[in-house]
Enzyme design. Structure first.
Site, PDB file in Angstrom:
ATOM      1  N   GLY A  58       0.265   5.341  -7.754  1.00 15.20           N
ATOM      2  CA  GLY A  58       0.586   3.990  -7.288  1.00 15.20           C
ATOM      3  C   GLY A  58       0.570   3.392  -8.708  1.00 15.20           C
ATOM      4  O   GLY A  58       0.161   3.844 -10.053  1.00 15.20           O
ATOM      5  N   GLY A  86      -2.775  -1.830 -11.870  1.00 12.26           N
ATOM      6  CA  GLY A  86      -3.838  -1.009 -11.682  1.00 12.26           C
ATOM      7  C   GLY A  86      -3.631  -0.035 -13.308  1.00 12.26           C
ATOM      8  O   GLY A  86      -3.663   0.708 -13.410  1.00 12.26           O
ATOM      9  N   VAL A 115       2.864   9.422  -1.591  1.00 15.88           N
ATOM     10  CA  VAL A 115       1.439  10.385  -1.102  1.00 15.88           C
ATOM     11  C   VAL A 115       1.022  10.258   0.717  1.00 15.88           C
ATOM     12  O   VAL A 115       1.134   8.966   1.336  1.00 15.88           O
ATOM     13  CB  VAL A 115       0.175  10.191  -2.287  1.00 15.88           C
ATOM     14  CG1 VAL A 115      -1.139  10.659  -1.443  1.00 15.88           C
ATOM     15  CG2 VAL A 115       1.046  11.057  -3.820  1.00 15.88           C
ATOM     16  N   GLY A 146       1.530   0.683 -10.130  1.00 11.51           N
ATOM     17  CA  GLY A 146       1.235  -1.161 -10.027  1.00 11.51           C
ATOM     18  C   GLY A 146       0.598  -1.628 -11.474  1.00 11.51           C
ATOM     19  O   GLY A 146       0.773  -0.924 -11.644  1.00 11.51           O
ATOM     20  N   ALA A 198      -3.768  -9.602  -9.415  1.00  8.32           N
ATOM     21  CA  ALA A 198      -3.449  -8.019 -11.095  1.00  8.32           C
ATOM     22  C   ALA A 198      -4.002  -8.562 -12.057  1.00  8.32           C
ATOM     23  O   ALA A 198      -4.089  -6.852 -12.493  1.00  8.32           O
ATOM     24  CB  ALA A 198      -1.803  -9.342 -10.961  1.00  8.32           C
ATOM     25  N   GLU A 202       3.833 -21.425  -3.048  1.00  8.19           N
ATOM     26  CA  GLU A 202       4.755 -21.701  -3.913  1.00  8.19           C
ATOM     27  C   GLU A 202       6.484 -21.060  -3.461  1.00  8.19           C
ATOM     28  O   GLU A 202       7.156 -21.353  -3.470  1.00  8.19           O
ATOM     29  CB  GLU A 202       4.911 -19.892  -4.808  1.00  8.19           C
ATOM     30  CG  GLU A 202       3.648 -20.245  -5.737  1.00  8.19           C
ATOM     31  CD  GLU A 202       3.270 -19.382  -7.062  1.00  8.19           C
ATOM     32  OE1 GLU A 202       2.548 -19.698  -7.814  1.00  8.19           O
ATOM     33  OE2 GLU A 202       3.039 -18.068  -6.646  1.00  8.19           O
ATOM     34  N   ASP A 245      -5.812  -3.602  -5.396  1.00  8.69           N
ATOM     35  CA  ASP A 245      -5.964  -3.760  -4.057  1.00  8.69           C
ATOM     36  C   ASP A 245      -6.603  -2.992  -3.030  1.00  8.69           C
ATOM     37  O   ASP A 245      -6.682  -3.074  -1.729  1.00  8.69           O
ATOM     38  CB  ASP A 245      -4.173  -4.994  -3.861  1.00  8.69           C
ATOM     39  CG  ASP A 245      -3.867  -6.153  -4.351  1.00  8.69           C
ATOM     40  OD1 ASP A 245      -4.969  -6.656  -5.048  1.00  8.69           O
ATOM     41  OD2 ASP A 245      -3.203  -6.607  -4.053  1.00  8.69           O
TER      42      ASP A 245
HETATM   43  C1  LIG Z   1       3.950 -11.582  -2.947  1.00 11.51           C
HETATM   44  C2  LIG Z   1       2.784 -11.732  -3.680  1.00 11.51           C
HETATM   45  C3  LIG Z   1       2.713 -12.472  -4.616  1.00 11.51           C
HETATM   46  C4  LIG Z   1       1.320 -12.500  -5.537  1.00 11.51           C
HETATM   47  N1  LIG Z   1       0.697 -13.061  -6.689  1.00 11.51           N
HETATM   48  C5  LIG Z   1       0.333 -13.383  -7.473  1.00 11.51           C
HETATM   49  C6  LIG Z   1      -0.368 -13.715  -8.339  1.00 11.51           C
HETATM   50  O1  LIG Z   1       0.370 -14.557  -8.727  1.00 11.51           O
HETATM   51  N2  LIG Z   1      -1.274 -13.693  -9.923  1.00 11.51           N
HETATM   52  C7  LIG Z   1      -1.764 -12.378  -9.799  1.00 11.51           C
HETATM   53  O2  LIG Z   1      -2.703 -12.424 -10.547  1.00 11.51           O
HETATM   54  N3  LIG Z   1      -1.749 -11.323  -8.232  1.00 11.51           N
HETATM   55  C8  LIG Z   1      -1.059 -11.793  -7.061  1.00 11.51           C
HETATM   56  N4  LIG Z   1      -0.514 -10.861  -6.181  1.00 11.51           N
HETATM   57  C9  LIG Z   1      -1.296  -9.978  -6.105  1.00 11.51           C
HETATM   58  C10 LIG Z   1      -1.384  -8.889  -7.096  1.00 11.51           C
HETATM   59  O3  LIG Z   1       0.214  -8.187  -7.023  1.00 11.51           O
HETATM   60  C11 LIG Z   1      -2.020  -7.753  -6.583  1.00 11.51           C
HETATM   61  O4  LIG Z   1      -2.808  -7.724  -6.144  1.00 11.51           O
HETATM   62  C12 LIG Z   1      -1.655  -6.387  -7.846  1.00 11.51           C
HETATM   63  O5  LIG Z   1      -0.221  -5.987  -7.831  1.00 11.51           O
HETATM   64  C13 LIG Z   1      -2.488  -5.634  -7.153  1.00 11.51           C
HETATM   65  O6  LIG Z   1      -2.058  -3.851  -8.082  1.00 11.51           O
HETATM   66  P1  LIG Z   1      -2.625  -2.623  -7.707  1.00 11.51           P
HETATM   67  O7  LIG Z   1      -2.360  -2.493  -8.547  1.00 11.51           O
HETATM   68  O8  LIG Z   1      -3.957  -2.921  -7.010  1.00 11.51           O
HETATM   69  O9  LIG Z   1      -1.606  -2.542  -6.773  1.00 11.51           O
HETATM   70  P2  LIG Z   1       0.700  -2.352  -6.715  1.00 11.51           P
HETATM   71  O10 LIG Z   1       0.747  -3.689  -7.722  1.00 11.51           O
HETATM   72  O11 LIG Z   1       0.221  -3.705  -5.287  1.00 11.51           O
HETATM   73  O12 LIG Z   1       0.548  -1.592  -6.667  1.00 11.51           O
HETATM   74  C14 LIG Z   1       0.637  -0.267  -5.755  1.00 11.51           C
HETATM   75  C15 LIG Z   1       1.560   0.822  -6.451  1.00 11.51           C
HETATM   76  O13 LIG Z   1       1.822   1.836  -5.279  1.00 11.51           O
HETATM   77  C16 LIG Z   1       2.602   2.138  -4.790  1.00 11.51           C
HETATM   78  N5  LIG Z   1       2.235   2.950  -3.879  1.00 11.51           N
HETATM   79  C17 LIG Z   1       2.089   2.420  -2.634  1.00 11.51           C
HETATM   80  N6  LIG Z   1       1.417   3.132  -1.617  1.00 11.51           N
HETATM   81  C18 LIG Z   1       1.754   5.033  -2.643  1.00 11.51           C
HETATM   82  C19 LIG Z   1       2.172   5.789  -1.519  1.00 11.51           C
HETATM   83  N7  LIG Z   1       1.353   5.957  -0.329  1.00 11.51           N
HETATM   84  N8  LIG Z   1       1.912   6.612  -2.641  1.00 11.51           N
HETATM   85  C20 LIG Z   1       2.765   6.497  -3.928  1.00 11.51           C
HETATM   86  N9  LIG Z   1       3.259   5.490  -4.089  1.00 11.51           N
HETATM   87  C21 LIG Z   1       2.313   4.461  -3.295  1.00 11.51           C
HETATM   88  C22 LIG Z   1       3.196   1.013  -4.844  1.00 11.51           C
HETATM   89  O14 LIG Z   1       4.779   1.373  -4.548  1.00 11.51           O
HETATM   90  C23 LIG Z   1       3.267   0.360  -5.509  1.00 11.51           C
HETATM   91  O15 LIG Z   1       3.396   0.341  -6.942  1.00 11.51           O
HETATM   92  C24 LIG Z   1       0.447 -11.555  -5.684  1.00 11.51           C
HETATM   93  C25 LIG Z   1       1.050 -10.697  -4.519  1.00 11.51           C
HETATM   94  C26 LIG Z   1       1.887 -10.858  -3.957  1.00 11.51           C
HETATM   95  C27 LIG Z   1       2.175  -9.882  -2.269  1.00 11.51           C
END
Ligand SMILES: Cc1cc2nc3c(=O)[nH]c(=O)nc-3n(C[C@H](O)[C@H](O)[C@H](O)COP(=O)(O)OP(=O)(O)OC[C@H]3O[C@@H](n4cnc5c(N)ncnc54)[C@H](O)[C@@H]3O)c2cc1C
Length: 431
Positions: free
Chosen positions: A18, A22, A86, A20, A323, A178, A307
């Protein structure tokens, strides 16, 4: 099956799943450290999800909020980027497998696979009420919104035309608020004067929230302000009744039917299947219940962050799925891994620092809740805008987004008003 070749050196192998907020933050903090990192993502881009709604509502182009992961990590010689999904983890053999059959061995694993929207057991609603999580979701929603106006222009029957000009958003959290505010701006400002038969300013934007207020994570006065600000933009806000049915012609809620051709889902999240991969305990949203140091139960070599994990936030419930929390967890895990490599094996609990909550309401108002300091209106909008521009990656993107917002603010025109990847079969079915 392809065994991904191990590095020639016998260095510690870290696999990050991932890229994203994190996963990327953890990787960034371990750049040039004496270990080999393989970062795997199912997409080739890192996505700035907080501005995804602006792609869905024609404000920004896709490339303004997403960046190729490979390019972001190109300078870090100890990092290898893999495009792959994955679908299995063998915790005994310490390997990660992808759907293409790649097997990647790890000494330490970070799972940062995020979450998707959830339909509370009604997955059959998804075709009628798409959620917003990926660029594909955003362009699908944008296509449906813009196509609805086009179909309304061609529709002779006033009742059917009204259905095309009704937009329902389900969920009154930041994303729902929004989208609703921006959709109201789009119909009343941007599209005004562009059509000959319909008057786009008469479009109905309806926000349905099952709870008793919008922006439930904000203070009550900011929630009340947000509701009033939405109503001033022309949004109809319904509180206190959840939607009980979604179908091709609209929704049912509070014992009534509301007919609409465009429905957008902005309620509920479901974590990635990380808990299933690890056979680990999970909460109702499927998030792995991790230890205080963010390791998976019984697996000190596996960290689960962002998340897709849930961890206590002192006496304030659990760390929110936003985020900054994912990024802070990425930093924490990177520090732990560095400490372990230098021989310090003590488990260090993660402490979350909450910076605040922000949400916009159209192009001229926002609410920002920093605990003691609360702002609303235009000043809050500026703060929201500056914060988001600051967190975007790259000078070019910051300038491009700032220019787009400035242009919209002055002229109302939205350059990303494109119907792309049109799927006629899908639209015929749904519209
Ligand atoms: C529409 C929307 C608006 C948001 N607005 C806000 C905001 O204004 N402020 C804020 O702080 N937060 C906001 N958030 C929440 C924030 O985006 C998330 O909390 C944050 O992205 C979490 O980070 P993460 O690294 O856990 O996951 P993510 O950023 O979601 O990253 C997960 C990554 O894992 C990859 N992945 C998933 N499954 C697999 C797999 N099986 N194999 C390989 N790769 C995989 C995905 O492609 C992705 O790149 C928003 C979320 C959404 C959906």
């Amino acid at each position: 099956m392809t065994q991904i070749p191990a590095s020639a050196t016998p260095r510690h192998r870290l696999v990050v799943v991932g890229a994203g907020f994190g996963g990327l933050e953890a990787t960034h903090n371990l750049r040039n450290v004496d270990l080999d990192i393989t970062i795997i993502d199912q997409r080739n881009h890192h996505l700035f999800q907080p501005l995804l709604y602006q792609v869905a509502t024609s404000t920004l182009a896709t490339s303004e909020i997403a960046w190729p992961i490979r390019h972001l990590l190109r300078k870090f010689k100890n990092v290898k980027t893999l495009l792959g999904t994955v679908d299995h983890i063998d915790t005994s053999a310490k390997t990660v497998s992808t759907i293409d059959g790649d097997i990647i061995a790890y000494d330490t694993l970070i799972l940062a696979t995020g979450a998707r929207h959830a339909y509370f057991g009604h997955d059959d609603w998804e075709p009628y009420a798409p959620g917003l999580k990926t660029l594909e979701d955003a362009t699908l929603i944008r296509r449906r919104i813009l196509t609805a106006f086009e179909k309304a222009e061609r529709e002779p029957d006033p009742a059917k035309r009204a259905e095309f000009l009704t937009f329902i958003i389900i969920g009154g959290g930041p994303t729902g608020v929004e989208i609703a505010g921006t959709l109201a701006d789009l119909s009343r400002d941007t599209l005004k004067g562009d059509f000959r038969v319909i008057d786009p300013t008469t479009a109905r934007v309806v926000l349905i929230e099952g709870g008793d207020r919008v922006l439930g994570a904000f203070s009550e006065d900011l929630s009340a302000y947000a509701k009033t600000a939405l109503e001033k933009l022309g949004v109809i806000v319904h509180l206190g009744n959840p939607v009980t049915e979604c179908h091709a012609d609209g929704v049912e809620f509070a014992g009534q039917s509301l007919r609409a051709k465009t429905i957008i889902w902005a309620a509920g999240v479901q974590a990635s299947p990380a808990a299933k991969w690890l056979n680990a305990p999970a909460d109702r949203a499927g998030r792995v219940i991790v230890n205080a140091d963010l390791t998976a139960p019984n697996h000190p070599e596996i960290f689960v962050i962002g998340d897709t994990a849930t961890v206590a936030n002192g006496d304030k419930g659990t760390v929110p799925g936003i985020a900054p929390a994912a990024k802070q967890q990425g930093v924490h895990v990177a520090k732990t891994i560095k400490a372990r490599l230098s021989g310090d094996l003590t488990a260090k609990p993660f402490h979350y620092r909450h910076a605040g909550n922000l949400a916009t309401i159209g192009k001229r108002a926002a609410v920002t809740d920093f605990g003691v300091i609360k702002l609303k209106g235009y000043a809050a909008w500026w703060l929201w805008g500056l914060a988001h521009i600051y967190f975007l990656i790259g000078v070019r993107n910051r300038l491009a987004v700032a220019l787009s917002w400035l242009w919209i603010s002055v002229s109302g025109a939205r350059s990303a008003r494109l119907i792309t990847q049109r799927d006629a079969a899908e639209e015929d079915k749904l519209l």
